[in-house]
Scaffold this motif. Sequence first.
Motif: not given
Lengths: 585, 585
Positions: A393, A397, A194
């Motif tokens: 992740y 993100v 990420g």
Amino acid sequence: MGNPYYECPLPVTIPPAKPFLESIKLGIKETLFPDDPFRQFKNQPASRKFILGMQYFVPILEWAPRYTFEFFKADLIAGITIASLAVPQGISYASLASLPPIIGLYSSFVPPLVYAMLGSSKDLAVGTVAVASLLISSMLGKEVNPNENARLYVQLALTATFFAGVFQAALGLLRLGFIVDFLSHATIVGFMGGAATVVCLQQLKGILGLVRFTHGTDLVSVLRSVFSQTHQSKRKPCFFWINAMAPMMSVIVGSVLVYLTNAEKYGVQVEGVAVGRSFAMFKNYHIDGNKEMIAFGMMNIAGSCVSCYLTTGPFSRTAVNFNAGCKTAGSNIVMAAAVMVTLLFLTPLFHYTPIVVLSSIIIAAMLGLIDYEAAIGLWKVDKCDFIVCVSAYIGVVFGSVEIGLVIAVTISLLRMLLSVARPRTFLLGNIPNSMIFRSIDQYPIANNIPGVLILQIDAPVYFANANYLRERWIYEEDEKLKSTGGSSLQYVILDLSAVGSTDTSGISMFKEVKKNIDRRGLKLVLANPRSEVIKKLVKSKFIESIGQEWIYLTVGEAVAACNFMLHASKSNNQVADEFDAHNNA
Amino acid sequence: MGNPYYECPLPVTIPPAKPFLESIKLGIKETLFPDDPFRQFKNQPASRKFILGMQYFVPILEWAPRYTFEFFKADLIAGITIASLAVPQGISYASLASLPPIIGLYSSFVPPLVYAMLGSSKDLAVGTVAVASLLISSMLGKEVNPNENARLYVQLALTATFFAGVFQAALGLLRLGFIVDFLSHATIVGFMGGAATVVCLQQLKGILGLVRFTHGTDLVSVLRSVFSQTHQSKRKPCFFWINAMAPMMSVIVGSVLVYLTNAEKYGVQVEGVAVGRSFAMFKNYHIDGNKEMIAFGMMNIAGSCVSCYLTTGPFSRTAVNFNAGCKTAGSNIVMAAAVMVTLLFLTPLFHYTPIVVLSSIIIAAMLGLIDYEAAIGLWKVDKCDFIVCVSAYIGVVFGSVEIGLVIAVTISLLRMLLSVARPRTFLLGNIPNSMIFRSIDQYPIANNIPGVLILQIDAPVYFANANYLRERWIYEEDEKLKSTGGSSLQYVILDLSAVGSTDTSGISMFKEVKKNIDRRGLKLVLANPRSEVIKKLVKSKFIESIGQEWIYLTVGEAVAACNFMLHASKSNNQVADEFDAHNNA
């Protein structure tokens, strides 16, 4: 009732109770000093102890006297190699942290010198890392705008570095390095992937030549920023795309090259302590994680006083150092010297480094961190770990670096707590032609023993699972009683082989289970209680209430004793014969 | 290398992989529905399902049709008995919560009616409890002064009750009742003891006839309050002590009487769900904790709308109900009716209840909650649990109720995490004249097997302990290699019997341990991997790298195979002979 006829080959041993202070001491030692770092100090004269102590805390004193010209040649080559990485990476990562490039170079100069003195890894190369740089810009950027108030921003970054160093050193001194163990492999894969994605997204600024850009790190803000600016450029679309295409191509080509040459393909690793440890394993020497934490802390404290920002031991650079054949931490000194030369004579040149090159360097380094192969491996082996990885992740993100980390750690811990709170219980059966008892689920070949219910549990019994286990066991008995019509069941054997420890809630649970079994007119039998468990069962007088003769070393012996009693009490010998038929081996 | 000569009696079974969705479904079922509450609905026609469903959610529909005159007689006696407790306790606890006495009486009227319809325990008597009352006054007292702004304070208390009800019902509906399991026995002993101490300290106000009194609940504020007022009363010391002595004596005598008659000596218990469950066990019926949570929640939601404050199922009153021979939740209806009569005709009398009597009632009830015997038991059986208990007690008495609870839960969880992070590893040896292998620490009689190192671990292998185990095992090998001069050791057997589950961090650890063992020229052998573990070992191709023929069902077989190979490879048969000598049974 007792069991006067059946002779147990060896009674279960009840270890003598240790004095309270001794067991506390042992507990603290096992928790904080599991690696026994002071082993070598034992039985040494005082002067030797002093020398060993100095060498322990300042390892350069240990290897410098034995330093040879051979070592120097190897370290020189390795040091120059990593310096050639340190200069462009230092500048790039500094820009990622919104700091002046010169601070990135300083950070490859002083901290390696400190580490060379205090660090115990022979292979670790010190330097700045992309993810920490990103964290600095995303967290400090909220407080101070680096473009408007550059001086304050730099001061803030150096202060943050100082306190990070103090925190690291404190963790190491307090021997709390094991806290890092609570970050699981899956968390790290997701978090690093990420973070790398976010770093790459940030590079869109440099690559597309955008002027105004968001300070947010999440996907939504970045894409909005990119598209709003492309939209504004509509009046001269041709120029925008020409401006953008060339550097984009160079980044793509560069990244593909890097990928093909496998330069970054060392997989994902926690940077810092774990890096040193992994390489130490190859050369078969031992790294004390807590001591390394102290070295890292001192390096950052010293660094922050001379305009260096957060440094650690990056995996990629350490791998290069290792492959270049470094022999001691001397390669860090060589790197520092090489960076100093660069600082003295080549600094003016960096003024002209185009932003797009820096972006390319960063993206190239980042692609190796998006370890989709590891994620596929997680999916194949453990779906739950995969979910942890994906959550980390997505958190990084779409939220922020902090949110991602918090989500991942929380899920990891929740998963562990859940697995403690919900241990599996098994029904055991007899493997034909043996005295071995195994789970009927795993070995469908295993046979039930008539009149005996054998239950096993595969985790320590704690307050968090005591209630669940009680319900579970009572339920299993109900089922068994129902299936046998309630008449023939006479013994419930608890196999405690896998119960490593217990607490008072667990003991209460055992007592309630026993009451329940007594109420149904059944007899509770224990098999193979471990030393920690039997100690507590004795102290709480539970063993007295069962009767010491109903505790066996193995399930096989417990079953044999039950069968003997069934045999003795029943007029027909059918049950025992059946069992003998199983065990005619 | 393989092992073509030694025949394993039964290979370790690798269970077929379950489809992902099915295993997820099973996992959720085990976590949230471990007691399988919908078991009875299986294989029933739709109309029957509807009736069962109604009876499930409104248990009165189930027992009311079968209600007999016999039941009514029993419930009448029990109901009147608990009403005679409910009236004075209701008034006392309301004063503890700084609420008007009438609200305490209301709370023994509506909530029991709701519980009688929705609750599934036959023995539970609904009512207010001292600790919850104390929590209300200590938390709301910070916001609103109950003397200055009585109306707002009451409204706040009812709102708090409403949201407590919503929270309880939500936990029950979401099947999250198991969160309560994370409060350990030790925590509860310490917390309840601390709360009881605080409640008793608060009664100093009533007993000593003090006018101004602190709103703080901690020992320091209370003692300061008491001594400052005694100091102020110096001008008429004689009157103060006469005023104080009589009620104090009555409290002391009353408490001693209560203690001697054992009326409160039922020990410490979590009130609410756990109470119903304990009594259900005596009558051999089952209580669904989550369903009870919903009933408690609905009871508080409904109660808060008609001026009732927080109610639950107090242990003492439930015990009285049980001993008075209640048959169904009907006794709660009788109690409600009796309280209603009291409310209608006897309310004027309560105006003259002296505060000191209320204080005495509270102190008498509280003394049973200070369960020092349980604390002594904790000290004897488990020192660590004792520390948790004392921390909770000190936190409540010297800090506040919230601080005490947070401290106790944190310590409990930390202890559990630590025990997961630091599992014990054992060196196994052969019990003479058997094929049984047990820890050499627990059974000093057990013998080492020459050339073979047998290690066992007593906990699941997770990310939290993977690093520790790797270091630990490598250390053990080092020690063993050192002690044997490094020459004869050839096999390392890992006994995985007690490893119930693992994750990808655990698998990585196994791979690294294997690499390390390979590097030393040793051979890794696994014994008795459990189904969850072997599944993951197969998926991660770890079994391939060891070779399926090096995985055995028992440690005994693994050792026999190693000995066979040692025997076959060595020119002298000394090693195998030694082992045969052990096993001539």
